[in-house]
Design a protein around this motif. Structure first.
Motif, mmCIF file in Angstrom:
data_model
loop_
_atom_site.group_PDB
_atom_site.id
_atom_site.type_symbol
_atom_site.label_atom_id
_atom_site.label_comp_id
_atom_site.label_asym_id
_atom_site.label_seq_id
_atom_site.Cartn_x
_atom_site.Cartn_y
_atom_site.Cartn_z
ATOM 1 N N ALA B 19 0.687 -1.128 -0.105
ATOM 2 C CA ALA B 19 -0.240 0.078 -0.179
ATOM 3 C C ALA B 19 1.243 1.518 -0.316
ATOM 4 O O ALA B 19 0.259 2.710 -0.386
ATOM 5 N N PRO B 258 -3.870 9.461 4.072
ATOM 6 C CA PRO B 258 -3.394 7.901 3.845
ATOM 7 C C PRO B 258 -4.282 7.026 3.480
ATOM 8 O O PRO B 258 -5.097 6.592 4.165
ATOM 9 N N LEU B 259 -3.779 5.906 2.631
ATOM 10 C CA LEU B 259 -5.370 4.549 2.410
ATOM 11 C C LEU B 259 -4.464 3.760 3.709
ATOM 12 O O LEU B 259 -4.699 2.813 4.046
ATOM 13 N N THR B 260 -3.338 4.119 4.403
ATOM 14 C CA THR B 260 -2.807 2.735 5.037
ATOM 15 C C THR B 260 -1.388 3.799 5.487
ATOM 16 O O THR B 260 -2.030 4.631 5.994
ATOM 17 N N GLU B 261 -0.847 3.092 7.298
ATOM 18 C CA GLU B 261 -0.687 3.248 8.178
ATOM 19 C C GLU B 261 1.070 4.365 8.431
ATOM 20 O O GLU B 261 1.422 4.182 7.318
#
Lengths: 254, 674
Positions: B19, B258-261
């Motif tokens: 990701a 963001p889509l992720t961490e």
């Protein structure tokens, strides 16, 4: 307490996010649309979201589920909700349907009994895939070693193999529609690939359905809306939707 | 439009955290490129998780895309697994916005905030398809630029950079775009322009340093004699850019979600730039003077709009010392109160832990929002506010006394008395906080073992105070080795050797071994030493950095990749020593590798402050007390811009009252960077 169930799909680039990423995306999205979500008690109140079965990073899906508890007395227009959610969600995540569900019914994790998958199997042509699939279905048992929580576990996974239906040839392989059991130690598509032989490699994988079974009837936790995208392979329409093919010793299983 | 996505997609299932590379964030843009527009690829030389939240990069991303003569996209360092795949399959560095190859851009510009990322810069330039050395690049190659705090000491990587922006980039990037657009137009028109023509045009932009137009002289022993221009277009001294009114730059307007961490995964709103506390070890504080505060009303609007848009439940008011934001209480109060609460007949009960109606805009949201203040002045009153803000979402508190004894703190000019610290800790524990984190530096100038052990004494007393309120209070002591930085009064100080730092860590470990409730963490002294090599290095380090990179030394900020031996070997191959570069005390009239760059501070002010430090004399915060002419304001004809004429509550250095203790309040542990 009102509980609503949301059905959503995960397609395209966003498939590379993890299940945890998606959970966080949902928390933010529900705040953005200002849905009145109930909070848990205690020192660190969290929004009361209940996710269904996790989807492996890299896999797509047309059938993901999320239950959301709303505050008492909340009034939400469920017909308009999917579109509102989709607008607020990142690209690739689409809310397909929303409905109220009974909070006392079994959770998604417990109610779902199987997932249906469309799996691109690379490295095997269609005739070979058909032969291998037939052999697996004919086997009385399929013992394999799998990894769970960092440890090796040995199981007979044959009872988890509900259906295997190779359908169309692809560039470099063939498409396989498989229904795999989810209760206990679920059978994962990647594990099914190992059963199909060393040369079998995973292409794109998409979960098309999750099924629950109640009093002998199969249904989905929430049906897709009627105006749905046509299935990827026309042959899917011919795939059996009825009872899964029983393992040779189904009586012993029940 | 060319895209590497079809070649990248089959690789992603084989790498960790795919990701990182897909883009698709909320706020991401897909600008339309055009031959006449200057295309910027803005890069952060570390992983996506570290680079995405970087405010500087996001601000410039928006500003450039608002311009008609430029477009901007983003890129981050591919992790080693993807880098290997990219090289194996000949896929170049790409933007995460549209997956364009780097060669589609005109400029690859890095935000560099840490010396240990230099080798990642080289890796990314190489992956982009450009020669790593500036001198080897042709008229068709990318222009490689850099901004960020490390650009005040760019000499170690000068050989790899075409241009460096000192100070605030908001205005400079516009002028750079104009200069390069003009050069491109001439080229498109058939003129035989050279790469040097472009570099000369860039040197004409105030705040831009073009290393190729300068030469560094060394004596027979390798010691630097000076750095001087070799082209008429290059000024003797490059002055930094300072934007004077932060209110004119309400960026980011659409912070990337963001889509992720990622680290710092929350809404971040910059409340001011610059700092005048004058802590002598702190380069950031010194080079970003003067203070420029954002108008309080604008902060409130950015917070409210940002929370509504992003769906974040946490906002951080960022700056170097948020306690000193003169509008802090009004702003925080505004966030907590939000709109009017909903009428009594809606919902059932509003206490913490019960269902909360979040349907009425910010008013409902406010009770869920946690406010992170990276530095908060602590006296009983503001801890009260903090308790109110956090409500039930309580996590650890961080304090940064930095020095273990009052004497040490006077030397470094962080004038916090023990009473202040214990008072703050007492308030925090009594308000329900159970975990405390304290940051300290070891290896500070004039430090004795008594000062080092003072850290343990403070830690113990803090735990004791905690035990009056909780059964199991915990204190984490986080120790960093001190690296002297350019443009600070300590820039002449010889850094402690790694053996000495390790010895001091050992002292503390032994001392605290039997103390339950105190956990000790420390930064690897070897990494501190390598940081020191580059922190005050000169151009002789270019082959060393290239050597380390070519031997696989990327991601040196990451403990799993850091390898001191690579650095030692590279130094040896280039006849350089850690003793000369790092441990040696500089003398007053030796040439420094940043003398040709200016952060506005007079060198004699810094020298005098260095002497004052050694005499243990403190210096006051000049926002509220008379100016001591460090040069930052007088040189530029600017003044401090403050949101309120009244100093914040709790007293300040120089007003005769003890200064309050800076506190970091966060709902997540901060990622530890060097």
């Amino acid at each position: 307490m009102t509980r609503i169930r949301i059905r959503f799909s995960k397609r395209g680039k966003v498939r590379f996010t993890s299940h945890r990423d998606v959970a966080r995306i949902w928390e933010r999205t529900l705040r953005r649309v200002e849905l009145p979500v109930a909070r848990s008690q205690g020192f660190s109140p969290r929004p009361k979201l209940h996710f269904g079965l996790a989807l492996s990073t890299g896999h797509e899906s047309e059938a993901e589920y999320l239950d959301v508890d709303l505050v008492d007395g909340a009034v939400v227009d469920l017909d308009a909700l999917p579109a509102r959610l989709t607008t607020a969600l990142p690209g690739g995540l689409i809310a397909a349907a929303a409905a109220e569900v009974d909070p006392s019914a079994p959770s998604l994790q417990h109610a779902v009994t199987s997932s249906r998958w469309e799996i691109e199997v690379l490295g095997l042509d269609l005739p070979t895939l058909e032969a291998r699939a037939e052999a697996l279905l004919a086997a009385p048992e399929l013992v394999m070693v799998r990894q769970r929580k960092g440890k090796d576990v040995t199981d007979d996974v044959r009872p988890h193999l509900f259906t295997l239906q190779p359908t169309t040839p692809l560039d470099g392989g063939a498409l396989l529609v498989a229904e795999l059991g989810t209760l206990g130690r679920a059978l994962r598509p990647s594990e099914l690939l190992t059963l199909l032989g060393e040369e079998a490699r995973e292409g794109k994988v998409c979960r098309t359905h999750q099924f629950t079974e109640h009093d002998g009837t199969r249904s989905e936790p929430l049906a897709a809306p009627t105006v749905a995208e046509p299935p990827r392979a026309a042959a899917i329409a011919a795939a059996p939707v009825g009872r899964p093919s029983p393992a040779p010793h189904a009586e012993a299983r029940a | 439009m060319s895209t590497v996505w079809p070649r990248l997609e089959p690789i992603l299932p084989r790498v960790a955290k795919p990701a990182r590379y897909i883009g698709g964030e909320d706020g991401a843009q897909t600008p339309e490129h055009h031959p006449a527009k200057v295309a910027w690829l803005l890069g952060y030389p570390d992983t996506y998780e570290i680079g995405l939240p970087n405010q500087g990069l996001q601000i410039l991303y928006e500003i450039l895309n608002e311009r008609s003569d430029a477009v901007a996209e983003r890129t981050y360092a591919p992790w080693s697994d993807l880098e290997a795949e990219l090289r194996a399959h000949e896929v170049p560095l790409f933007s995460v916005d549209t997956h364009r190859p780097a060669s589609d851009f005109d400029i690859l510009a890095f935000n560099i905030s840490a010396e240990l990322t230099y080798t990642n810069v080289l890796a990314m330039v190489d992956l982009a398809g450009a020669p790593v050395r500036s001198a080897d690049r042709s008229v068709d190659d990318l222009f490689i630029g850099a901004g960020g705090h490390c650009t005040y000491t760019p000499e170690p990587i000068a050989a790899f950079l075409d241009f460096v922006v000192l100070g605030d980039g908001e205005e400079a990037v516009g002028e750079i775009s104009e200069a390069l657009a003009a050069w491109k137009a001439r080229r498109a028109g058939g003129e035989a322009v050279t790469r040097l023509d472009a570099l000369v045009a860039l040197a004409g932009v105030t705040g831009v340093y073009v290393p190729a137009l300068y030469e560094a002289d060394h004596d027979a022993d390798g010691r630097l004699l000076g750095t001087h221009p070799i082209h008429p277009a290059a000024p003797d001294e490059v002055e930094k850019r300072t934007i004077t009114d932060l209110g004119e730059w309400p960026y980011p307007k659409n912070q990337l979600v963001p889509l992720t961490e990622v680290v710092h995964d929350r809404l971040n709103v910059e409340v001011f730039r610059g700092c005048t506390r004058g802590c002598r070890f702190c380069q950031a504080g010194m080079i970003t003077r003067p203070v420029r505060e954002r108008p309080a009303e604008q902060v409130r609007t950015m917070v409210a709009d940002g929370l509504r848009r992003t769906g974040y439940d946490e906002v951080a008011l960022t700056s170097l010392s948020t306690a000193d934001f003169s509008g802090i209480e009004a702003v925080v109060g505004g966030i907590v109160d939000g709109d009017d609460p909903p009428p009594a007949d809606d919902g059932e009960g509003q206490g913490p832990g019960t269902s909360l109606d979040c349907g009425s805009g910010l008013g409902g949201l406010a009770s869920d929002i946690s406010v992170s203040l990276p530095s908060l002045r602590v006296d009983a009153f503001t801890v009260g506010i903090a308790a109110e803000i956090q409500r039930a979402r309580r996590t650890g508190l961080t304090f940064a006394p930095e020095g273990g004894t009052w004497r040490m703190r006077q030397v470094i000019n962080k004038l916090i008395s023990e009473d202040d610290l214990f008072g703050a800790v007492e308030s925090a524990y009594s308000q329900g906080w159970r975990r405390m984190k304290l940051y300290f530096l070891i290896g500070l100038p004039t430090e004795t073992d008594e000062d080092t052990l003072g850290i343990a004494t403070l830690a113990r007393k803090v735990v004791e105070i905690g035990r009056r309120h909780h059964k199991n209070p915990s204190v984490t002591i986080s120790i960093g080795g001190f690296v002297p930085k350019p443009f600070t009064p300590f820039q002449w100080f010889g850094q402690n050797t790694r053996e000495e730092l390790a010895r001091k860590v050992g002292l503390l470990r032994d001392e605290l071994r039997r103390d339950r409730g105190v956990a000790l963490k420390w930064h690897d002294p070897k990494a501190t030493t390598v940081e020191g090599i580059m922190s005050r290095g000169d151009r002789r380090l270019a082959p060393v950095i290239e050597d380390v990179w070519r031997h696989g030394g990327t991601f040196q900020e990451w403990s799993e990749h850091f390898d001191m031996q690579l650095w030692l070997d590279a130094l040896e191959r280039n006849d350089l020593t850690v003793e000369e570069l790092v441990y040696r005390h500089r003398i007053e009239d030796e040439a420094l590798a940043w003398d040709h760059l200016s952060a506005g501070l007079h060198k004699d002010f810094l020298w005098q402050d260095w002497r004052d430090a050694l005499d243990e004399v403190g210096l006051e915060d000049c926002r509220w007390t008379p100016c001591y002419d460090c040069g930052a304001c007088t040189g530029y004809g600017v003044e401090h811009v403050v949101a309120s004429a009244v100093p914040p509550a709790g007293g300040s250095q120089g007003t005769g009252r003890p200064a309050a203790v800076p506190v970091t309040l966060g709902s997540r542990p901060m990622a530890t960077t060097s």
